[in-house]
Design an enzyme around this catalytic site. Structure first.
Site, PDB file in Angstrom:
ATOM      1  N   ALA A   1       0.924  -0.956   0.003  1.00  0.00           N
ATOM      2  CA  ALA A   1       0.062  -0.077   0.255  1.00  0.00           C
ATOM      3  C   ALA A   1       0.949   1.612  -0.067  1.00  0.00           C
ATOM      4  O   ALA A   1       0.725   1.805   1.067  1.00  0.00           O
ATOM      5  CB  ALA A   1      -0.827  -0.311   0.606  1.00  0.00           C
ATOM      6  N   LEU A   2       1.838   0.857  -0.472  1.00  0.00           N
ATOM      7  CA  LEU A   2       3.210   2.168  -0.849  1.00  0.00           C
ATOM      8  C   LEU A   2       2.284   3.471  -1.471  1.00  0.00           C
ATOM      9  O   LEU A   2       1.918   4.098  -1.999  1.00  0.00           O
ATOM     10  CB  LEU A   2       3.483   1.432  -2.003  1.00  0.00           C
ATOM     11  CG  LEU A   2       4.710   0.711  -1.934  1.00  0.00           C
ATOM     12  CD1 LEU A   2       5.796   0.518  -2.904  1.00  0.00           C
ATOM     13  CD2 LEU A   2       5.126   0.295   0.081  1.00  0.00           C
TER      14      LEU A   2
ATOM     15  N   HIS B   1       7.112   5.856   2.066  1.00  0.00           N
ATOM     16  CA  HIS B   1       7.618   4.396   1.583  1.00  0.00           C
ATOM     17  C   HIS B   1       8.886   4.763   0.050  1.00  0.00           C
ATOM     18  O   HIS B   1       9.751   4.962   0.631  1.00  0.00           O
ATOM     19  CB  HIS B   1       7.020   3.197   0.349  1.00  0.00           C
ATOM     20  CG  HIS B   1       5.891   3.127   1.741  1.00  0.00           C
ATOM     21  ND1 HIS B   1       4.441   2.925   1.252  1.00  0.00           N
ATOM     22  CD2 HIS B   1       6.033   2.095   2.828  1.00  0.00           C
ATOM     23  CE1 HIS B   1       4.094   2.757   2.814  1.00  0.00           C
ATOM     24  NE2 HIS B   1       4.593   1.903   3.288  1.00  0.00           N
TER      25      HIS B   1
ATOM     26  N   ASP C   1       7.382   5.624  12.840  1.00  0.00           N
ATOM     27  CA  ASP C   1       7.312   4.751  13.711  1.00  0.00           C
ATOM     28  C   ASP C   1       7.567   4.816  14.319  1.00  0.00           C
ATOM     29  O   ASP C   1       9.308   3.483  14.250  1.00  0.00           O
ATOM     30  CB  ASP C   1       7.117   3.092  12.920  1.00  0.00           C
ATOM     31  CG  ASP C   1       6.050   3.398  12.223  1.00  0.00           C
ATOM     32  OD1 ASP C   1       4.666   2.982  12.533  1.00  0.00           O
ATOM     33  OD2 ASP C   1       6.433   2.961  10.993  1.00  0.00           O
TER      34      ASP C   1
HETATM   35  O1  PAF Z   1       6.277  -0.686   9.313  1.00  0.00           O
HETATM   36  C1  PAF Z   1       6.129  -1.161   8.819  1.00  0.00           C
HETATM   37  O2  PAF Z   1       5.452  -1.295   7.735  1.00  0.00           O
HETATM   38  C2  PAF Z   1       6.148  -3.354   9.033  1.00  0.00           C
HETATM   39  O3  PAF Z   1       6.233  -3.254  10.632  1.00  0.00           O
HETATM   40  C3  PAF Z   1       7.807  -3.790   8.507  1.00  0.00           C
HETATM   41  C4  PAF Z   1       8.803  -2.558   9.364  1.00  0.00           C
HETATM   42  C5  PAF Z   1       7.964  -3.058   7.291  1.00  0.00           C
HETATM   43  C6  PAF Z   1       7.643  -5.073   9.209  1.00  0.00           C
HETATM   44  O4  PAF Z   1       6.378  -6.197   8.094  1.00  0.00           O
END
Ligand code: PAF
Length: 283
Positions: free
Chosen positions: A32-33, A37, A152
């Site tokens: 779901a970029l 990303h 995150d």
């Molecule tokens: O941040 C995310 O999208 C996920 O936690 C990761 C690091 C791809 C691990 O599934």
């Protein structure tokens, strides 16, 4: 761009590149970029000979089955975005390929305090699942660098700890939060906001940004209470937690002198969409 689906294909690709003395950058994603990303991908592209992007919705990090089933899956669109960024490999395995014996592999990661608080307290098992998948991706890809977004914030601290305790030789690169023009942090979950909620959600960042102005002149607890009160006053919004913490240890900071890097981490339910964000008070 190659689309690889098996562990064997990925390890062969990586072995071949390493034998040629090439550097590899890994960007782990759940698909779901969005432009957040892509900013990681661009950074990886600029710093490595080859870029691998994994697209895998990791079931073991979801503590809520509804969250897993509603997580957006857009593999075709993801592939064309990655193609546009000159990515070498999109690794998009099945769940069975990654967890041939099921997700419960009997290994518990020693993640320490950084995984116990905030997201760790609200989402039991979440960081064990993140550590499980990221350690697998690192061992399979053997990258020189792996890229993660600072939205995150806690996840990066947990991954740094996992890499240390598991003796994985990789540089963890943290990249700034990308925001919409109105301040909302980019997230794959934003598409689940209704039009009305979407209008309100940028208020989260607005309040956090405003709280920076008087941070140095108020007791920390007052900043904390003010942020929670302002955000709870926004329609649809309910703060799950807001913690002002040391940016390295994630221990709560009660006095400004206690830490040189101070970050406020927040989770807010906007309707039933769980949004996370953070703000740096001092670095
Ligand atoms: O941040 C995310 O999208 C996920 O936690 C990761 C690091 C791809 C691990 O599934």
């Amino acid at each position: 761009m190659k689309v690889l689906r098996t562990v064997k294909e990925l390890t062969e690709f990586s072995r071949e590149l390493r034998a040629q003395g090439k550097t590899i950058g890994l960007v782990p994603t759940m698909g779901a970029l969005h432009s957040g990303h892509l900013s990681l991908v661009k950074r990886a592209r600029g710093e490595n000979d080859a870029v691998v992007v994994s697209v895998f919705v990791n079931p073991t990090q979801f503590n809520n089955p509804d969250d897993l089933s509603t997580y957006p899956r857009t593999e075709r669109a993801d592939a064309s975005l990655l193609e546009g960024e000159q990515v070498d490999v999109m690794f998009a395995p099945s769940v069975q390929e990654i967890y041939p014996s099921g997700g419960d592999e009997g290994h518990t990661f020693n993640l320490g305090y950084v995984a116990e608080v905030m997201e760790g307290a609200m989402r039991p098992g979440h960081f064990q699942g993140v550590a499980q998948i990221v350690s697998k991706l690192l061992r399979l890809t053997v990258p020189h660098r792996a890229y993660f977004g600072e939205k995150d914030f806690q996840q990066i601290a947990v991954i740094r700890r996992m890499v240390l305790t598991e003796n994985i030789d990789v540089e963890i690169v943290s990249c700034p939060i990308m925001r919409e023009a109105d301040g909302l942090a980019l997230s794959s979950r934003n598409v689940r906001l209704t039009a009305e909620q979407r209008k309100v959600a940028p208020g989260i960042h607005k309040v956090l940004a405003e709280s920076v102005a008087d941070f140095n002149s108020k007791p920390i607890q007052e900043t904390c209470d003010w942020v929670v009160k302002q955000i709870n006053a926004l329609p649809f919004c309910k703060v799950e937690y807001f913690s002002i913490v040391d940016g390295v240890t994630l221990k709560p900071v009660t006095a400004r002198e206690d830490a040189s890097h101070i970050v406020g981490c927040i989770t807010v339910y906007c309707g039933d969409v769980r949004l996370i964000d953070n703000i740096c008070y001092r670095k």
